[in-house]
Design an enzyme around this catalytic site. Structure first.
Site, PDB file in Angstrom:
ATOM      1  N   GLU A 152       7.269  16.973  12.212  1.00  0.00           N
ATOM      2  CA  GLU A 152       5.932  17.403  11.794  1.00  0.00           C
ATOM      3  C   GLU A 152       5.263  18.372  12.770  1.00  0.00           C
ATOM      4  O   GLU A 152       4.449  19.205  12.372  1.00  0.00           O
ATOM      5  CB  GLU A 152       5.032  16.183  11.586  1.00  0.00           C
ATOM      6  CG  GLU A 152       5.340  15.371  10.348  1.00  0.00           C
ATOM      7  CD  GLU A 152       6.473  14.367  10.529  1.00  0.00           C
ATOM      8  OE1 GLU A 152       6.717  13.555   9.621  1.00  0.00           O
ATOM      9  OE2 GLU A 152       7.126  14.381  11.604  1.00  0.00           O
TER      10      GLU A 152
ATOM     11  N   GLU B 217       9.811   7.524   8.491  1.00  0.00           N
ATOM     12  CA  GLU B 217       8.718   6.552   8.540  1.00  0.00           C
ATOM     13  C   GLU B 217       8.902   5.482   7.465  1.00  0.00           C
ATOM     14  O   GLU B 217       8.634   4.295   7.699  1.00  0.00           O
ATOM     15  CB  GLU B 217       7.375   7.273   8.366  1.00  0.00           C
ATOM     16  CG  GLU B 217       7.037   8.166   9.567  1.00  0.00           C
ATOM     17  CD  GLU B 217       5.745   8.931   9.391  1.00  0.00           C
ATOM     18  OE1 GLU B 217       4.815   8.717  10.188  1.00  0.00           O
ATOM     19  OE2 GLU B 217       5.661   9.740   8.446  1.00  0.00           O
TER      20      GLU B 217
END
Length: 697
Positions: free
Chosen positions: A126, A106
């Protein structure tokens, strides 16, 4: 500068994340990145900024050491760091290498450009923690690699190699070796050309097939993610990248993220994440304890278990000597190993040259004399103390000094086994689970005289062969089988009270267990439990065991291996088919006891069995057989098919509240046929309730 190093080379600033081992994005690292950005933007001589990571990774994402602490939420947050990068007056080029995962990816997506080394591992994992990427990953990744590929990556959490993204907007350049030099050259080119600073957030999402694909994906993911809310939340977050403007998509992502953070499922998966790491830590064994070298291993027994154990070692290049008593048994065992590898090759999981290479590492033998040079020997013979005695007395005479003598016993006293030798310090239990080449769990049983370096070696070796090792002390059944005995006993009592085997199994399986107790018994072999019960009748005459299981075994119904057990099985298939013969057996057994069947609900079935695990586990924990409650959870998650989204029996009990667990146990104790003496709360459990604490507190 805390958490990141800053340097200037010519007209370029380099910010290097420095938070070993994988440059987790902890508070100091985040602060260091922003400080470097500020410094570079304030320096007129600096024209561009390269962001990279020192050591083994660009960044592996969030710093797990900050999970659950105040520092995790301190500003600058990762979202803020990304915003500052996007707003930088000077172009920021990510120099990516080795590993870019989670928040690290990210972060890279927030940079204006990305230069990446080939063979870099790329992932947004995640979902494996019951979460979703919460710093814009679900909004930015689809904009650079397309909706379908991004959705697959995010929902699965799978790792993809960087070369897979050649030609996409994820990477501006793919380079060989260290990417910092190429990133600096790329930065000079950007500055010379006066190129604008492109932002991933500004890229359009134009996919004419998006609506149809997302609907198809919703149906598929919903069907495959029972008990796990994260995959569907991941999907809906990615869908927002298509249907909403970027900022609204970010808000939707955050809302879905916090929804997951508050869920029991995510808490359970995060608990297991830390539990697996904790299991390898043994309080009295530090870095000063050196492991013994293990370059060659011997296995006693070429049966299903022995062959499976051998495969673990040859899979990682460790040669194995396999001993059997007859040529016929030896040939059969070696052929079974080859057949297993051939099946893997047919499925494309193994190349033919790998098959032959692994088989070449196996030395079959009928002579104990061929084992002497091995660094470790693991016996996988019949579960009988007299047989173990013969084997270990023989090993004591032939194995070289310093060799580790390990027993694959699943219930027997490792200290007694060690006493058969003149070197008890070299003896340890290594309880593999069947099929040993597939199951992750390895119970490592520490005897009272097991040397520290023997334990350290075994734990290190377990990691090498990709096992999750959990240390157990010596007791009958160790951690897992001692607990499962009480679980299975309650299942048998429920049969006497009115349940059918399929009713009990379906209740547990719908709750999340991979397999109910009766299907599990048929798979393991009902004769195994029968052998243990016969021993219990002598050793524990006070403990009530339902005789229905013995009657089943007296009929020769040992499970799948005889095609008949609690269920019947068709040739070549493992489908458990209810059998009227068993129904009739149960009815007649009840009648012989004068029992009238009653209607028993799903909730009672589940919690009779699961709380039996919890109460016995509390005794195990207090006795010091297990080092920590989370170790018990790891045993059940990796070895007994306990649902990961419930976190293991101890985590599940904490989630319910131990007060509520004990209240329910008291209800079970009021049933005279439910073994009421068992339902007295273990002293540790009673004490924790009184103190208002949980197992993990």
């Amino acid at each position: 500068m805390a958490g990141a190093q800053y340097e200037v080379r010519g007209s370029m600033a380099i910010i290097s994340m420095d938070n070993p081992p994988v440059n987790g994005l902890g508070y100091e690292n985040r602060l260091g990145i922003v400080s470097g950005l500020n410094k570079a933007n304030a320096d007129e001589a600096v024209k561009a900024i390269v962001l990279t990571g020192l050591g083994r990774a660009f960044s592996g994402g969030a710093d797990i050491r900050e999970f659950g602490t105040a520092r995790a939420g301190m500003e600058p947050s990762l979202q803020s760091v990304i915003r500052y990068i996007e707003q930088s007056a000077k172009p920021v080029i990510a120099a990516i290498h080795s590993v870019v995962m989670g928040g690290g990816l990210e972060l890279a997506l927030g940079c204006h450009y990305r230069v990446c080394a080939k063979a870099t591992q790329v992932a947004l994992p995640e979902v494996k923690l019951g979460l979703l990427p919460g710093a814009g990953g679900t909004q930015r990744l689809p904009r650079v690699i397309g909706l379908q590929q991004a959705l697959n990556m995010i929902v699965s959490g799978s790792t993809v190699m960087s070369e897979r993204f050649a030609g996409t907007k994820l990477f501006d350049e793919l380079v060989e070796g260290d990417p910092v030099g190429p990133a600096l050259a790329f930065a000079e080119k950007v500055v010379a050309e006066g190129s604008k600073k492109p932002l991933v957030r500004d890229l359009p999402m134009n996919d004419p097939l998006a609506e149809g694909y997302l609907q198809f994906a919703r149906n598929t993911v919903k069907a495959m993610s029972k008990g796990y809310p994260a995959p569907m939340n991941c999907l809906e977050a990615v869908a927002a990248s298509v249907s909403l403007p970027f900022e609204q998509g970010l808000k939707r992502e955050r809302d879905l993220f916090f929804e997951l953070m508050a869920s029991d499922e995510s808490r359970a998966l995060r608990h297991l994440f830390f539990a697996e790491r904790a299991a390898s830590k043994i309080p009295d064994i530090g870095d000063d304890v050196q492991a013994r070298p293990v370059t060659k291993v011997a296995i006693i027994g070429a049966g299903t278990m022995g062959g499976g154990i051998a495969m673990n070692f040859v899979n990682v290049g460790i040669p194995v000597v396999i001993l059997e008593m007859t040529q016929e048994a030896l040939d059969k065992g070696i052929q079974t190993i080859r057949s297993n590898y051939e099946n893997s090759a047919k499925r494309g999981k193994l190349k033919l040259e790998q098959l032959e290479q692994r088989m070449s590492l196996i030395q079959p033998t009928l002579s104990y004399g061929d084992l002497g040079a091995c660094d470790m020997v693991i016996e996988a013979v019949f579960e009988d103390m007299a047989v173990k005695e013969q084997v270990f007395k023989h090993l004591d005479t032939v194995m070289k000094p310093g060799a580790i003598l390990a027993s694959n016993t699943s219930t027997l006293d490792v200290d007694k086994i060690a006493a058969f030798t003149k070197r008890p310090q070299d003896v340890i239990g290594t309880h593999f689970f069947s099929p040993a080449n597939v199951m992750r769990l390895l119970e490592v049983v520490r005897g009272k005289e097991t040397a520290k370096d023997v334990l350290a070696t075994t734990m290190k070796l377990a990691k090498s062969i990709k096992k999750t090792a959990v240390v157990s002390g010596v007791c009958d059944g160790f951690i897992g089988n001692r607990m499962i005995e009480q679980y299975s006993r309650q299942g048998l009592l429920l049969l006497e009270e009115g349940c059918s085997p399929s009713q009990v199994d379906k209740a547990l399986e719908s709750w999340g267990m991979a397999m109910g107790p009766f299907r599990m018994a048929d798979l393991a072999g009902n004769d195994v439990g029968w052998y243990i019960r016969k021993r219990r009748y002598v050793e524990r005459p006070d403990m009530k065991y339902p005789k229905i299981a013995d009657k089943l075994c007296e009929m020769g119904r040992f499970g799948q291996k005889t095609a008949k057990g609690w269920y019947q099985y068709l040739p070549g298939k493992r489908d458990a088919i209810p059998d009227p013969v068993v129904d009739d057996l149960i009815i007649k057994h009840r009648e012989s006891m004068g029992m009238k069947p009653r209607k028993i609900g799903h909730d009672e079935i589940v919690h009779r069995l699961i709380f039996a695990l919890v109460n016995e586990a509390a005794k195990i924990l207090e006795e010091g057989i297990a080092l920590r409650a989370s170790d018990i959870d790891m045993v059940y998650i990796t070895g007994y098919g306990f649902p990961a989204f419930r976190g293991g029996p101890m985590c599940y009990a904490d989630t319910l509240g131990l007060f509520n667990v004990v209240q329910t146990m008291q209800q079970f104790a009021s049933n005279p046929h439910a073994a009421p003496e068992f339902w007295t709360p273990a002293p540790l459990l009673a004490r924790l309730v009184q103190e208002g604490r949980g197992f993990q507190a």
